[in-house]
Design a protein around this motif. Structure first.
Motif, mmCIF file in Angstrom:
data_model
loop_
_atom_site.group_PDB
_atom_site.id
_atom_site.type_symbol
_atom_site.label_atom_id
_atom_site.label_comp_id
_atom_site.label_asym_id
_atom_site.label_seq_id
_atom_site.Cartn_x
_atom_site.Cartn_y
_atom_site.Cartn_z
ATOM 1 N N LYS A 40 0.832 -1.209 0.000
ATOM 2 C CA LYS A 40 0.000 0.000 0.000
ATOM 3 C C LYS A 40 0.866 1.259 0.000
ATOM 4 N N ASP A 45 -2.610 3.459 -4.745
ATOM 5 C CA ASP A 45 -3.892 3.229 -5.419
ATOM 6 C C ASP A 45 -4.430 1.812 -5.218
ATOM 7 N N ASP A 47 -6.402 -0.720 -3.643
ATOM 8 C CA ASP A 47 -7.473 -0.566 -2.655
ATOM 9 C C ASP A 47 -8.280 -1.834 -2.441
ATOM 10 N N SER A 48 -7.823 -2.941 -3.038
ATOM 11 C CA SER A 48 -8.552 -4.188 -2.806
ATOM 12 C C SER A 48 -7.615 -5.380 -2.950
ATOM 13 N N ILE A 73 -5.474 -2.504 3.613
ATOM 14 C CA ILE A 73 -6.190 -2.344 2.340
ATOM 15 C C ILE A 73 -7.686 -2.408 2.647
ATOM 16 N N PRO A 74 -8.445 -1.381 2.242
ATOM 17 C CA PRO A 74 -9.832 -1.265 2.706
ATOM 18 C C PRO A 74 -10.818 -2.330 2.209
ATOM 19 N N THR A 75 -10.645 -2.837 1.008
ATOM 20 C CA THR A 75 -11.620 -3.768 0.459
ATOM 21 C C THR A 75 -10.987 -5.147 0.314
#
Length: 86
Positions: A40, A45, A47-48, A73-75
């Motif tokens: 990350k 960029d 994000d999954s 990582i958010p997703t």
């Protein structure tokens, strides 16, 4: 012989499979989180990612794996394990 594996698959700018090491009856989510955070930091960029686990991995460990991965990582999706290469 049944396997007992868990992995995170990252795609996009950085394609990588991170094996989540098992220690005794625990999983080393700290190591996984550090590796995801490094990705990350290098590729903001991203994000999954996808978490995959063998059928032998208890559901509670999968949930803990998703929770740990989301710190970096958010997703996080859940997917299928790829067969071991011979």
């Amino acid at each position: 012989e049944q396997s007992h594996r868990m992995q995170i698959h990252v795609s996009g700018a950085e394609k990588k499979i991170i094996d989540v090491p098992a220690r005794s009856d625990q999983w080393d989510f700290d190591s996984m989180e550090e590796q995801l955070q490094a990705i990350k930091n290098r590729f903001p960029d991203v994000d999954s990612a996808t978490l995959a686990a063998d059928d032998t991995v208890e559901y509670r460990w999968i949930v803990k794996g998703v929770e740990a991965a989301r710190k970096a990582i958010p997703t996080i999706a859940f997917g299928e394990m790829q067969p071991l290469m011979q």
